[in-house]
Design a protein around this motif. Structure first.
Motif, PDB file in Angstrom:
ATOM      1  N   ARG A 298      13.985   3.610  11.527  1.00 38.80           N
ATOM      2  CA  ARG A 298      13.251   2.344  11.542  1.00 38.80           C
ATOM      3  C   ARG A 298      13.254   1.686  12.913  1.00 38.80           C
ATOM      4  N   ASP A 299      14.429   1.504  13.495  1.00 37.67           N
ATOM      5  CA  ASP A 299      14.511   0.777  14.768  1.00 37.67           C
ATOM      6  C   ASP A 299      13.724   1.481  15.867  1.00 37.67           C
ATOM      7  N   SER A 300      13.857   2.790  15.919  1.00 36.55           N
ATOM      8  CA  SER A 300      13.158   3.540  16.977  1.00 36.55           C
ATOM      9  C   SER A 300      11.646   3.446  16.823  1.00 36.55           C
ATOM     10  N   ILE A 301      11.161   3.563  15.586  1.00 36.64           N
ATOM     11  CA  ILE A 301       9.714   3.517  15.350  1.00 36.64           C
ATOM     12  C   ILE A 301       9.169   2.132  15.647  1.00 36.64           C
ATOM     13  N   LEU A 302       9.912   1.087  15.225  1.00 35.19           N
ATOM     14  CA  LEU A 302       9.441  -0.277  15.478  1.00 35.19           C
ATOM     15  C   LEU A 302       9.505  -0.630  16.962  1.00 35.19           C
ATOM     16  N   ASN A 303      10.456  -0.042  17.693  1.00 37.63           N
ATOM     17  CA  ASN A 303      10.476  -0.222  19.155  1.00 37.63           C
ATOM     18  C   ASN A 303       9.236   0.398  19.795  1.00 37.63           C
ATOM     19  N   LEU A 304       8.887   1.584  19.321  1.00 37.27           N
ATOM     20  CA  LEU A 304       7.678   2.258  19.804  1.00 37.27           C
ATOM     21  C   LEU A 304       6.435   1.425  19.473  1.00 37.27           C
ATOM     22  N   ALA A 305       6.430   0.823  18.265  1.00 34.97           N
ATOM     23  CA  ALA A 305       5.300  -0.011  17.847  1.00 34.97           C
ATOM     24  C   ALA A 305       5.193  -1.261  18.725  1.00 34.97           C
ATOM     25  N   ARG A 306       6.339  -1.857  19.079  1.00 34.90           N
ATOM     26  CA  ARG A 306       6.312  -3.054  19.932  1.00 34.90           C
ATOM     27  C   ARG A 306       5.822  -2.708  21.338  1.00 34.90           C
ATOM     28  N   LEU A 307       6.231  -1.541  21.855  1.00 37.45           N
ATOM     29  CA  LEU A 307       5.721  -1.061  23.147  1.00 37.45           C
ATOM     30  C   LEU A 307       4.198  -0.945  23.107  1.00 37.45           C
ATOM     31  N   ALA A 308       3.685  -0.354  22.027  1.00 35.64           N
ATOM     32  CA  ALA A 308       2.237  -0.155  21.899  1.00 35.64           C
ATOM     33  C   ALA A 308       1.515  -1.490  21.841  1.00 35.64           C
ATOM     34  N   PHE A 309       2.037  -2.451  21.080  1.00 41.91           N
ATOM     35  CA  PHE A 309       1.363  -3.739  20.905  1.00 41.91           C
ATOM     36  C   PHE A 309       1.329  -4.547  22.196  1.00 41.91           C
ATOM     37  N   GLU A 310       2.481  -4.695  22.832  1.00 41.03           N
ATOM     38  CA  GLU A 310       2.545  -5.540  24.020  1.00 41.03           C
ATOM     39  C   GLU A 310       1.698  -4.975  25.158  1.00 41.03           C
ATOM     40  N   ASN A 311       1.614  -3.663  25.235  1.00 39.20           N
ATOM     41  CA  ASN A 311       0.793  -3.068  26.298  1.00 39.20           C
ATOM     42  C   ASN A 311      -0.684  -3.033  25.939  1.00 39.20           C
ATOM     43  N   LEU A 312      -1.002  -2.968  24.645  1.00 41.07           N
ATOM     44  CA  LEU A 312      -2.404  -3.040  24.233  1.00 41.07           C
ATOM     45  C   LEU A 312      -2.968  -4.413  24.580  1.00 41.07           C
ATOM     46  N   ASN A 313      -2.163  -5.446  24.387  1.00 41.12           N
ATOM     47  CA  ASN A 313      -2.606  -6.804  24.742  1.00 41.12           C
ATOM     48  C   ASN A 313      -2.873  -6.937  26.228  1.00 41.12           C
ATOM     49  N   LYS A 314      -2.147  -6.162  27.044  1.00 47.18           N
ATOM     50  CA  LYS A 314      -2.333  -6.194  28.500  1.00 47.18           C
ATOM     51  C   LYS A 314      -3.365  -5.173  28.964  1.00 47.18           C
ATOM     52  N   ASN A 315      -3.956  -4.449  28.008  1.00 39.85           N
ATOM     53  CA  ASN A 315      -4.918  -3.382  28.312  1.00 39.85           C
ATOM     54  C   ASN A 315      -4.286  -2.302  29.180  1.00 39.85           C
ATOM     55  N   ASN A 316      -3.016  -2.021  28.906  1.00 41.47           N
ATOM     56  CA  ASN A 316      -2.257  -1.033  29.674  1.00 41.47           C
ATOM     57  C   ASN A 316      -2.025   0.207  28.823  1.00 41.47           C
ATOM     58  N   VAL A 317      -2.351   1.378  29.366  1.00 41.95           N
ATOM     59  CA  VAL A 317      -2.192   2.619  28.602  1.00 41.95           C
ATOM     60  C   VAL A 317      -1.225   3.603  29.260  1.00 41.95           C
ATOM     61  N   ILE A 318      -0.649   3.208  30.399  1.00 34.85           N
ATOM     62  CA  ILE A 318       0.264   4.089  31.138  1.00 34.85           C
ATOM     63  C   ILE A 318       1.660   3.479  31.151  1.00 34.85           C
ATOM     64  N   PHE A 319       2.667   4.301  30.844  1.00 40.92           N
ATOM     65  CA  PHE A 319       4.053   3.811  30.810  1.00 40.92           C
ATOM     66  C   PHE A 319       4.931   4.700  31.677  1.00 40.92           C
ATOM     67  N   HIS A 320       5.850   4.068  32.408  1.00 38.83           N
ATOM     68  CA  HIS A 320       6.863   4.800  33.141  1.00 38.83           C
ATOM     69  C   HIS A 320       8.160   4.790  32.339  1.00 38.83           C
ATOM     70  N   GLU A 321       9.126   5.546  32.780  1.00 42.45           N
ATOM     71  CA  GLU A 321      10.390   5.617  32.036  1.00 42.45           C
ATOM     72  C   GLU A 321      11.060   4.253  31.960  1.00 42.45           C
TER      73      GLU A 321
END
Length: 828
Positions: A298-321
């Protein structure tokens, strides 16, 4: 890959198109072996831009082309090919020279620094993914830079490479999503191509090759084809990958299980499939349920979901480590969730790992999952900026309906459709099937059936309001995610009973009809709205789907100039397939045509046939049509204007600079022969009529009904052959021609000699003759001078400029003008 001359770019959001696929037969395809080759008469191709949506296969296509080059199969004109992904160039922080950049990627060339500057060495530089670049491109303010050994910022370096200040002899190939192509000025681009994705045959071929079990492959293809919304989206290769993963699980291992059919159901099942596969790597002895799989991660998937949401709002599709670590995602530690990330991420690791979701819809799905889980677990509406300060009292807590309503308004208010897919995922997460699958992510399960019912009523009310047609159609997709098709079913009943032709439809019914057409499995060749007796408002609401058809028939639909702006907008759409438009028997009028012409002149417009019979047009509209026809971008080949009061002046305007060829001359001759023709002047300048075209035209000019007095034929690809036909026209007893312009045609002395036979005839009425730049010598000028001196000659103005006239020719003309019988007054 197809070629598209679009030199004005869409700066909005790209969508996973769920609409009718394009007809590939109407689009010009281009092979990689020809992408850098210019056609006869065109300038050398230096810069090529290849566009396509995320996940369509731009990078894969480049890799295939490079493999073909390396194996000697294509593009052998290049000695070296250099590839630079923008997501890796983003990691270069310090200033760097061009040579150092090449050496970093290709260290084995460090001792061959003369290669880049050598004019005899042909190089191709590939820059992959300019949409992922963090460079600040400014082609207008960036200073010129030409020193390949001097260090500078990566922004300046790349800008000057594209400009041609650096590597002027090299060929440049850039890939991009549609929204980012506008960063490059159009004058720096020589060719634009587009990756179209799979056509019907290729999408079925993908699944048949993906599975060795032929029975399973056919079962999957049959299921996908039975759900039109899924089948249409399969033009994207990465979406085919998602579907293949899901249906392999549901159609093989769970024969009795419900088969997902909506977008949210597909992606939720895809998440379960990935978790199941990764879990087997670490614990294949234990029997895991869907609930326990999600609960344990659960925690890992929801962390991934939060990464996706916050960057979608910024129109960002590239992530670094470092971006992943902020959300407690560590790609270096083996785990079930890390394995899932590796499945759905694309990784580049030349200068350090850079990640992105394999397709934008995956990021949108996880972003929607974050929004839903934030409400379910913490009763927060993260779509509102002040969600962190939500009151703890019961009265202050948002409801799930509030979350859905916020998401819907976010999507509706975005004109580019940026959140259309996201809101479908969000609403779908609350549907019963997805709730049952996703329960492991939530602290407690809840029954949302009342909220779903309330939301469907709310969406129907939104549809009934004045929402834009494009967003309205997406609202029907939202209802589909909630398994409510009542509006569409109501309309189908009306269609089957014949009531549709008698009743006045509401805006919601018009949009339902558009959605129904979009989801139908019918032909995409023609959309005939005349059959459904739609009013103008209904036609406008149907237009968003019209772009996916080859021909749109709006004959006698009661249209006025009000709809023309919307029609123009459809013609300018980047992915419009419209090649034919029939507006016969509508009150378009001149003002309406003016609005429509803005679409006809747009580079994206592919219209080849336009029918405007009985449209209340006058001569005033012809100037708008002329400007449309004369642009380099115009693809219009057939224009029907019958039963409009254009008059002589209007027709005269239309015939100027229309790109006409010999094929049209027979039709013009037919008009000249008509006893109702009153045409006095025709200008065919800059049209490739040729000798064969002129021969047909002369048949009309010789007619007793022809009243033509002025004829301009400059730049018409005529030779001496045409002069004999023109001479017969001038000699005819019915000829009314008084002015003849043959400038800039290769008539030569032999042609003028033949023409003079007509000028010498008693029937000839020519008083102005233009022979400018006709490849004449002194001999040709002598023929004209002698003709001007005959007793029958009426020639008063003669233009011989731009010909090789020497002293002898001038002397002959001077003598001729002194002759008492000569009427020449002006000679150039």
């Amino acid at each position: 890959m197809t070629e598209g001359g679009d030199k004005e770019f869409n700066t909005g959001c790209e969508l996973l198109d769920t609409a009718i696929p394009k007809d590939r037969q109407t689009i010009r395809s281009v092979q990689c072996s020809n992408i850098f080759k210019s056609e006869a008469g065109q300038k050398k191709i230096r810069t090529v831009v290849t566009q396509g949506i995320a996940g369509i296969g731009k990078t894969m296509y480049i890799q295939k082309c490079i493999c073909d080059w390396a194996s000697g199969d294509s593009n052998q004109e290049f000695d070296f090919v250099y590839v630079f992904p923008f997501r890796e160039l983003n990691l270069l922080k310090k200033e760097i020279s061009l040579l150092e950049l090449v050496w970093q990627y290709y260290p084995h060339l460090e001792q061959c620094d003369a290669i880049l500057s050598s004019e005899s060495v042909k190089c191709l530089f590939v820059f992959d993914g300019i949409d992922e670049s963090r460079c600040q491109f400014d082609f207008y303010k960036c200073p010129p830079f030409q020193d390949e050994r001097k260090a500078t910022s990566i922004d300046v370096l790349l800008t000057n490479i594209i400009r041609g200040n650096l590597l002027p002899a090299a060929t440049i190939w850039i890939t991009s999503r549609f929204s980012a192509t506008c960063q490059i000025p159009v004058n720096l681009i020589n060719r634009i191509t587009e990756i179209q994705g799979f056509d019907d045959k290729e999408r079925e071929e993908y699944f048949r090759k993906r599975f060795k079990n032929k029975v399973l492959a056919e079962k999957i293809v049959t299921h996908i084809k039975s759900h039109t919304n899924l089948y249409h989206m399969c033009y994207v290769p990465s979406f085919c990958w998602v579907l293949a993963s899901v249906f392999e699980q549901t159609l093989v291992r769970d024969d009795n299980e419900y088969i997902p059919r909506t977008l949210a159901e597909i992606y939720t099942k895809f998440l379960i499939v990935l978790l199941t596969f990764q879990n087997q790597k670490y614990d294949d002895q234990r029997r895991w349920t869907d609930f326990s799989l999600l609960e344990s991660n659960r925690d890992s998937i929801l962390n991934l979901a939060r990464l996706a949401f916050e960057n979608l709002n910024k129109n960002n599709v590239i992530f670094h480590e470092r971006d992943l670590r902020k959300f407690n995602i560590d790609m270096s530690k083996p785990s079930v969730c890390t394995g899932v990330c590796k499945d759905i991420f694309i990784e580049n690791s030349f200068h350090g790992s850079v990640y992105s979701f394999a397709h934008l819809t995956l990021q949108e799905y996880f972003a929607a999952l974050h929004v839903f889980a934030s409400y379910q677990n913490r009763k927060r509406n993260v779509l509102k900026k002040n969600s962190h300060f939500t009151m703890t009292c019961v009265a202050g807590k948002p409801t799930l309906f509030d979350v859905f309503k916020t998401g819907l308004h976010k999507a509706i208010l975005n004109r580019n459709g940026q959140f259309d897919i996201f809101v479908r995922f969000l609403l779908g997460a609350g549907a019963v099937y997805n709730q049952n699958l996703l329960n492991g992510l939530f602290f407690q399960s809840e029954d949302h059936s009342e909220v779903i019912q309330e939301t469907t009523v709310y969406i129907k009310n939104l549809i009934r309001k004045n929402v834009s047609p494009e967003r309205c159609i997406n609202l029907f997709h939202c209802l589909n995610e909630l398994n409510d098709n009542s509006l569409v079913e109501e309309l189908k009943t009306s269609l089957n009973s014949g009531k549709l032709s008698k009743a006045a439809l509401s805006p919601s019914q018009y949009s339902a009809l558009a959605f129904m057409f979009q989801m139908s499995k019918g032909e995409t060749e023609e959309l005939n709205l005349r059959r459904h007796f739609l009013k103008e408002e209904g036609v406008i609401r149907m237009l968003p789907i019209a772009k996916h058809y080859a021909r749109l028939v709006l004959k006698n639909c009661g249209l006025t100039r009000m709809c023309c702006e919307d029609l123009a907008s459809i013609l300018t759409t980047q992915h419009s397939s419209l090649r034919g438009l029939d507006l016969t028997l509508n009150q378009i009028e001149d003002e309406g045509l003016k609005l429509l012409s803005s679409g006809l002149t747009h580079p994206n417009c592919k219209l080849q046939k336009l029918e405007l019979k009985y449209c209340s047009l006058t001569a005033g509209c012809c100037q708008y049509l002329t400007s449309s026809l004369c642009t380099n971008q115009s693809s219009l080949r057939k224009l029907e204007l019958g039963r409009n009061k254009l008059g002589d002046d209007g027709v005269k305007l239309l015939l100027e600079c229309c790109g006409l060829t010999a094929a049209c001359c027979e039709d013009i001759a037919f008009i000249l022969c008509s006893n109702r023709s009153s045409l006095r002047e025709i200008d065919l300048t800059l049209n490739g009529l040729g000798d064969s075209g002129l021969e047909m035209l002369c048949a009309g000019l010789r007619s007793p009904n022809c009243k033509m007095e002025k004829l301009r034929l400059e730049f018409c690809n005529l030779t001496s052959v045409s002069c004999e036909h023109l001479a017969s026209v001038l000699s005819g007893s019915h000829s009314n021609l008084q002015e003849l312009d043959l400038g800039v045609n290769k008539l030569e002395d032999s042609g003028v000699k033949l023409l003079c036979a007509g000028l010498n005839n008693t029937n000839c009425k020519i008083h102005k003759l233009v022979l400018q730049k006709c490849a004449l010598t002194s001999k040709g000028c002598e023929y004209v001078a002698l003709a001007a001196c005959t007793v029958y000659s009426k020639l008063t103005e003669l233009d011989l400029s731009g010909n090789a006239m020497y002293d002898a020719a001038v002397e002959v003309l001077t003598v001729a003008m002194r002759d008492p019988g000569c009427k020449l007054k002006k000679v150039w």
